[in-house]
Every structure is written in C-alpha cells, then in structure tokens.
Design an enzyme around this catalytic site. Structure first.
Site, PDB file in Angstrom:
ATOM      1  N   CYS A 151       0.150   3.437  -2.645  1.00 40.56           N
ATOM      2  CA  CYS A 151      -1.246   2.999  -2.613  1.00 40.56           C
ATOM      3  C   CYS A 151      -1.745   2.896  -1.163  1.00 40.56           C
ATOM      4  CB  CYS A 151      -1.397   1.643  -3.303  1.00 40.56           C
ATOM      5  SG  CYS A 151      -0.951   1.647  -5.055  1.00 40.56           S
ATOM      6  N   HIS A 173      -6.029  -1.388  -2.574  1.00 40.19           N
ATOM      7  CA  HIS A 173      -5.926  -2.809  -2.945  1.00 40.19           C
ATOM      8  C   HIS A 173      -5.697  -3.676  -1.724  1.00 40.19           C
ATOM      9  CE1 HIS A 173      -1.581  -2.670  -2.373  1.00 40.19           C
ATOM     10  NE2 HIS A 173      -1.423  -1.743  -3.314  1.00 40.19           N
TER      11      HIS A 173
END
Length: 357
Positions: A146, A138
């Site tokens: 992430c 992201h």
C-alpha cells in the site's frame, strides 16, 4: 456478569463507531482551504491524484475552469516492494497504473486510521493475469503493498476527496507511477525490465500533462490505451497530435542524454522507501522526523541502490525513439517486454491484517 460484559461490548463498539465517524468527518485544514482559495479553487471542485514511488510523493490536483491545476503535494511515509507494477498476491508491490476511486472505496473504519482502495486490480491488471486485493492509500507508516501517508496525511487527503464527492464528483482518477515520467528518468531506467510498461504509462502521463484533463483509459491488446474511440484502441486524433509532439520532443531528449553518456541504472530497494521528510532532523514539509510505527525500518535504513546496467544503451534508446511511430511515445509492438522477477514476500509477520485496511 454476562449481561455486564454484553453492555461493555456495546459501549466499546459505539465508541469505536463514533471515533471512526469523527475521523472521517474531520474538516480540511484551514491552511489548505486558504491555499485552495488563493488558487481559485473550492472544496467541492473535482480532484485527481498522482503518486510517484521513487520520489515518495502524492499530489492532489483540482479542476478549475475546466482544467486540472496542482493543489498540494503530500509526502508518502512508506511504500513497499520495488519500482514496477504489482503482479501477484503477496509480492509486496504497491500498484502502478491508472485507477478509479469511487465513494464506495472510501473506508472510514480502516484499521489504518482512514483509507481508500486504489481499485487494483483494474481491467489492465486482469487482462495481464495479475492478482491481489486490498491495495490502499491509508494512514500509519506501515505497508505491505500500500501507500501509507501517516494518519495526519491520510486525514487531509481523505477530507479533500470527501468534499469533492459531496460536490458531485462521482469518481476520481488515481495515477500511480514509478517516478516522475521525465526524459531524464526514462533515460536512466531505459534498460530496466519494466521499461516497456513504463513507456505505456508515460503515454497516459503525457495526455494529462498536455491537456490537464484526466485521460479516458481503456485496454487494447493487453496495454493501456488513452482517449481512444469506441473500440478502445484507436486514439482520438485531436488529442493524439499534441501528445505525439511531446513524446517526440522527449524521445529526442532521451536520445541526446544517452548519446551524451547518461548512465543506465536499475534502482533497487531492500523493501520500498519513504519520503526524506520523515527522517530525523528533516525540515521538508515542516517535518522533524517521524517517531511512530514504521514497517521494516531496517529495510528503509539500507536505502535504495542504483545498479549500473551494462549494454549498448545508446543504440537501444535510439531504436526505441524511432519505433514510436508517432503513437505518443508507445514502443513498437515488436519491442521486447521482459518480465521483472517478482520480489519474494518477507518471511516476517505483517504488522496488521490487510483484510480491513
């Protein structure tokens, strides 16, 4: 008054929707389109993505004339945890392994600008009892499991993936590694608790690097298996021969490095890392440092530490090379697989919810 508030809420909602639609529809940058053209690629050609934690880089590859060719490398602004796989919810680990990304995993409404779900947990993760959810690639520069690319970075990767899907690709493979799977890196980390898992990942990396095609991934007896037959275990012999030759050559180089005194180390982070191009004064990738929000900057400031590992590395590495049995670098089933102790999640509050990355 209530009616006015309701109207304002609708207007704000529409504005957010329009903003998300604009972000997710942004074109591929002109320079990247020109780069594609110079390499004989088109926007609609299929893609494959490779991620390397230690180097903090994400590569996009495109399929040209039946084989994948490298398009572009993007710096990763933030990943969290340590080198090694994700094992449980809340351990801050970014996943390592072979994952599949479909159009339904693309999120234009992400609270981190744009994102796509890695597909963790996959069949391998579930077979090994691993847990976790919403593990994304992201925007922003904040991570609790992430791979964060910055808004600009994810915008470009998202656009490239979107155009590949529009061109007919039904899914793309995401390969996530602890580091580039070279003989040098395997030799240096030969006594890390994750080495058996990394040798398994290297088999898949070798399949791709030899054939320049995404390997067909299955799970056999709790391990990854690549380009196997219907049972998911027995490897196609045509593909296996070339991969086994590469593995044999790499194992010889590993043994030579160890015999020559290459140190054995564990690379330890306070909490993940980022590409050096985001540091003040950096010039790589055209960067001049990153001034936006960064999760746990104090952990980044500490930097990684390479801790020497004592032991008879030469004998261990040579034994590993002998036990591959020609199976593309796979360690013997009898080889020990010590589990890496999971990092404890930070006691500090997360910067944003992971329920809508």
């Amino acid at each position: 008054m209530k009616r006015l508030l309701a109207v304002c809420a609708v207007v704000l909602s529409l504005g957010a929707c329009n903003d998300a639609a604009h972000r997710s529809a942004a074109p591929i940058p002109t320079k990247t389109v020109a780069l594609m053209s110079s390499k004989g690629m088109s926007k609609s050609d299929p893609i494959l993505v490779r991620v390397y934690k230690k180097e903090s880089e994400l590569e996009v590859w495109k399929k040209v004339n039946g084989r994948y060719a490298h398009l572009k490398t993007f710096p990763i602004c933030r990943w969290s945890g340590q080198l090694g796989p994700k094992k449980r919810e809340g351990d801050r680990q970014a996943p390592e392994g072979f994952y599949t990304v479909t159009p339904s995993q693309m999120n234009p409404n992400s609270s981190f600008h744009l994102s796509f779900d890695t597909g963790y947990p996959n069949a391998f993760d579930r077979a090994n009892g691993r847990t976790g959810s919403h593990l994304m690639v992201h925007g922003d520069c904040s991570s609790s499991g992430c791979y964060a690319m910055t808004d600009e970075g994810i915008s470009e990767v998202y656009a490239i993936a979107r155009e590949a899907f529009a061109g007919g690709q039904r899914s793309f493979q995401l390969q996530a590694f602890p580091f580039r799977m070279t003989a040098q890196n395997m030799a240096r980390h030969r006594q890390d608790p994750n080495i058996a898992f990394w040798r398994n990942l290297k088999q898949g990396a070798d399949h791709f690097e030899v054939a320049r095609l995404e390997p067909k991934v299955s799970v056999c007896r709790g391990e990854y298996s690549f380009n196997a037959g219907a049972d998911g275990c027995r490897e196609d012999q045509g593909a296996a021969a070339a991969v086994a030759q590469k593995a044999t050559e790499d194992n010889r180089e590993i043994a030579s490095l160890v015999a020559g005194g290459a140190p054995s180390v564990r690379t330890v982070y306070s909490d993940g890392g980022q590409h050096s191009s985001f540091r003040p004064g950096a010039t790589m990738f055209g960067g001049a440092g990153y001034t936006g929000r960064i999760s746990r900057p104090e952990a980044l400031a500490a930097g990684p530490r390479e801790i020497p590992v004592e032991g008879d590395g030469a004998k261990a590495s040579s034994a590993s090379a002998r036990k591959t049995d020609g199976r593309a670098g796979q360690a013997s089933p009898a080889a020990a697989k010590p589990a890496m102790k999971a990092e404890q999640p930070s006691s500090k509050p997360k910067l944003a919810s992971r329920t809508q990355p």
